[in-house]
Design a protein around this motif. Structure first.
Motif, PDB file in Angstrom:
ATOM      1  N   PHE A 155     -17.615  83.426  74.812  1.00  0.00           N
ATOM      2  CA  PHE A 155     -17.463  82.112  74.194  1.00  0.00           C
ATOM      3  C   PHE A 155     -17.850  82.217  72.483  1.00  0.00           C
ATOM      4  CE2 PHE A 155     -18.492  81.101  78.266  1.00  0.00           C
ATOM      5  CZ  PHE A 155     -17.699  80.105  78.771  1.00  0.00           C
ATOM      6  N   ARG A 156     -16.879  81.909  71.853  1.00  0.00           N
ATOM      7  CA  ARG A 156     -16.888  82.059  70.311  1.00  0.00           C
ATOM      8  C   ARG A 156     -16.518  80.632  69.745  1.00  0.00           C
ATOM      9  NH1 ARG A 156     -13.733  87.565  69.858  1.00  0.00           N
ATOM     10  NH2 ARG A 156     -13.606  87.264  72.028  1.00  0.00           N
ATOM     11  N   SER A 157     -17.094  80.068  68.686  1.00  0.00           N
ATOM     12  CA  SER A 157     -16.709  78.888  68.238  1.00  0.00           C
ATOM     13  C   SER A 157     -16.609  78.999  66.588  1.00  0.00           C
ATOM     14  CB  SER A 157     -17.823  77.804  68.668  1.00  0.00           C
ATOM     15  OG  SER A 157     -17.822  77.489  69.917  1.00  0.00           O
ATOM     16  N   GLY A 158     -15.894  78.085  65.949  1.00  0.00           N
ATOM     17  CA  GLY A 158     -15.684  78.119  64.364  1.00  0.00           C
ATOM     18  C   GLY A 158     -15.120  76.937  63.867  1.00  0.00           C
ATOM     19  N   GLN A 159     -14.572  76.996  62.666  1.00  0.00           N
ATOM     20  CA  GLN A 159     -13.917  75.798  62.161  1.00  0.00           C
ATOM     21  C   GLN A 159     -12.677  76.267  61.401  1.00  0.00           C
ATOM     22  OE1 GLN A 159     -16.421  73.348  59.873  1.00  0.00           O
ATOM     23  NE2 GLN A 159     -14.905  71.957  59.294  1.00  0.00           N
ATOM     24  N   ASP A 160     -11.623  75.782  61.255  1.00  0.00           N
ATOM     25  CA  ASP A 160     -10.388  76.219  60.588  1.00  0.00           C
ATOM     26  C   ASP A 160     -10.067  74.927  59.693  1.00  0.00           C
ATOM     27  OD1 ASP A 160     -10.091  78.721  61.218  1.00  0.00           O
ATOM     28  OD2 ASP A 160      -8.994  78.399  62.883  1.00  0.00           O
ATOM     29  N   ILE A 161      -9.400  75.212  58.487  1.00  0.00           N
ATOM     30  CA  ILE A 161      -8.980  74.378  57.447  1.00  0.00           C
ATOM     31  C   ILE A 161      -7.658  74.802  57.471  1.00  0.00           C
ATOM     32  CG2 ILE A 161      -8.864  73.117  55.076  1.00  0.00           C
ATOM     33  CD1 ILE A 161     -11.825  73.804  54.985  1.00  0.00           C
ATOM     34  N   PHE A 162      -6.503  73.857  57.785  1.00  0.00           N
ATOM     35  CA  PHE A 162      -4.962  73.998  57.634  1.00  0.00           C
ATOM     36  C   PHE A 162      -4.347  73.174  56.824  1.00  0.00           C
ATOM     37  CE2 PHE A 162      -6.158  74.950  61.925  1.00  0.00           C
ATOM     38  CZ  PHE A 162      -5.450  76.202  62.290  1.00  0.00           C
ATOM     39  N   THR A 163      -3.550  73.622  55.755  1.00  0.00           N
ATOM     40  CA  THR A 163      -2.648  73.030  54.981  1.00  0.00           C
ATOM     41  C   THR A 163      -1.131  73.478  54.890  1.00  0.00           C
ATOM     42  OG1 THR A 163      -2.583  74.756  53.090  1.00  0.00           O
ATOM     43  CG2 THR A 163      -4.592  73.159  53.271  1.00  0.00           C
ATOM     44  N   ARG A 164      -0.329  72.757  54.489  1.00  0.00           N
ATOM     45  CA  ARG A 164       1.059  73.067  54.641  1.00  0.00           C
ATOM     46  C   ARG A 164       1.604  74.184  53.667  1.00  0.00           C
ATOM     47  NH1 ARG A 164       3.743  69.555  57.843  1.00  0.00           N
ATOM     48  NH2 ARG A 164       2.818  67.398  58.263  1.00  0.00           N
ATOM     49  N   ARG A 165       0.716  74.546  52.900  1.00  0.00           N
ATOM     50  CA  ARG A 165       0.603  75.501  51.780  1.00  0.00           C
ATOM     51  C   ARG A 165       0.428  76.977  52.473  1.00  0.00           C
ATOM     52  NH1 ARG A 165      -1.304  71.424  50.093  1.00  0.00           N
ATOM     53  NH2 ARG A 165      -3.551  72.633  49.688  1.00  0.00           N
ATOM     54  N   LYS A 166       1.473  77.756  52.491  1.00  0.00           N
ATOM     55  CA  LYS A 166       0.893  79.451  52.844  1.00  0.00           C
ATOM     56  C   LYS A 166       0.260  80.106  51.804  1.00  0.00           C
ATOM     57  CE  LYS A 166       3.214  83.199  55.099  1.00  0.00           C
ATOM     58  NZ  LYS A 166       4.428  83.946  55.641  1.00  0.00           N
ATOM     59  N   ARG A 167      -0.579  80.609  51.971  1.00  0.00           N
ATOM     60  CA  ARG A 167      -1.545  81.451  51.199  1.00  0.00           C
ATOM     61  C   ARG A 167      -1.397  82.788  51.384  1.00  0.00           C
ATOM     62  NH1 ARG A 167      -6.572  77.871  53.481  1.00  0.00           N
ATOM     63  NH2 ARG A 167      -5.896  75.925  53.459  1.00  0.00           N
ATOM     64  N   LEU A 168      -1.571  83.601  50.130  1.00  0.00           N
ATOM     65  CA  LEU A 168      -1.321  84.902  50.122  1.00  0.00           C
ATOM     66  C   LEU A 168      -2.811  85.667  50.578  1.00  0.00           C
ATOM     67  CD1 LEU A 168       0.790  85.144  46.707  1.00  0.00           C
ATOM     68  CD2 LEU A 168       1.657  85.353  49.219  1.00  0.00           C
ATOM     69  N   HIS A 169      -2.387  86.580  51.655  1.00  0.00           N
ATOM     70  CA  HIS A 169      -3.601  87.375  51.930  1.00  0.00           C
ATOM     71  C   HIS A 169      -3.240  88.854  51.708  1.00  0.00           C
ATOM     72  CE1 HIS A 169      -5.639  84.019  53.504  1.00  0.00           C
ATOM     73  NE2 HIS A 169      -4.541  83.511  53.831  1.00  0.00           N
ATOM     74  N   HIS A 170      -4.259  89.809  51.671  1.00  0.00           N
ATOM     75  CA  HIS A 170      -4.127  91.112  51.534  1.00  0.00           C
ATOM     76  C   HIS A 170      -4.883  91.730  52.818  1.00  0.00           C
ATOM     77  CE1 HIS A 170      -2.533  90.842  47.457  1.00  0.00           C
ATOM     78  NE2 HIS A 170      -3.440  90.028  47.246  1.00  0.00           N
ATOM     79  N   PHE A 171      -4.156  92.673  53.482  1.00  0.00           N
ATOM     80  CA  PHE A 171      -4.807  93.193  54.873  1.00  0.00           C
ATOM     81  C   PHE A 171      -5.118  94.629  54.443  1.00  0.00           C
ATOM     82  CE2 PHE A 171      -1.844  89.887  56.191  1.00  0.00           C
ATOM     83  CZ  PHE A 171      -2.648  89.144  56.960  1.00  0.00           C
ATOM     84  N   SER A 172      -6.270  94.820  54.996  1.00  0.00           N
ATOM     85  CA  SER A 172      -6.776  96.571  54.764  1.00  0.00           C
ATOM     86  C   SER A 172      -6.724  97.194  56.004  1.00  0.00           C
ATOM     87  CB  SER A 172      -7.896  96.540  53.880  1.00  0.00           C
ATOM     88  OG  SER A 172      -9.072  95.808  54.414  1.00  0.00           O
TER      89      SER A 172
END
Length: 169
Positions: free
Chosen positions: A152-169
């Motif tokens: 079991f894991r829990s957390g919180q997310d915040i969603f918007t209609r705007r796509k955000r840029l992310h960098h993956f390493s």
């Protein structure tokens, strides 16, 4: 359907707990002074694309009697490392949206047949449209009942209609 209702009930409980743990910045974001009437009008339709702080994408499709369906493409690995990944983990979702902007849904992951995630949250108007704040609860079946607590894991997310840029390493 019973499993879905159980996950939604668990998720609602987690939302109550999480509400007491909100950061000051989140409290400031939500204390805009808008009335419930404004919330109802702005959040009566959450269909379409939404993006969270990790770049994951939800596509909500409205159904009959306030039901929701759609897809979830998570850029966060469902496995041990929990790091963002360039290859999303996909899932199908089903849930409900209330007239006041509160919602709940469960995601069955395509790539991880032993995991399900339940979300519950609320929609709020902000200066750029709407924002969804949701608590989640992931359940992963373990190999033995003695190890069930590990699943079991829990957390919180915040969603918007705007796509955000992310960098993956």
């Amino acid at each position: 359907m019973d499993l879905f209702l159980l996950f939604i009930a668990l998720s609602v409980s987690l939302t109550t707990i999480t509400a007491h743990q909100e950061s000051n910045s989140l409290k400031d974001l939500l204390s805009s002074g808008k009335s419930n009437r404004a919330t109802n009008a702005a959040c009566s339709d959450i269909s379409g694309n939404w993006y969270n702080q990790h770049g994951s994408e939800i596509i909500f499709t409205p159904g009959a009697k306030s039901s929701l369906s759609g897809t979830f493409a998570s850029t966060v690995s469902l496995y041990k490392n929990k790091r963002p990944t360039a290859d999303p983990v996909n899932g199908k979702l089903v849930g409900y949206l209330q007239r006041d902007g509160s919602f709940g849904f469960a995601v069955i992951w395509d790539n991880a047949s032993n995991q399900t995630t339940a979300y519950s949250g609320n929609c709020y108007p902000d200066e750029n449209g709407e924002i969804l704040i949701a608590a989640w609860h992931l359940a992963e079946k373990q190999h033995s009942i003695g190890d069930a607590w590990k699943g079991f894991r829990s957390g919180q997310d915040i969603f918007t209609r705007r796509k955000r840029l992310h960098h993956f390493s």
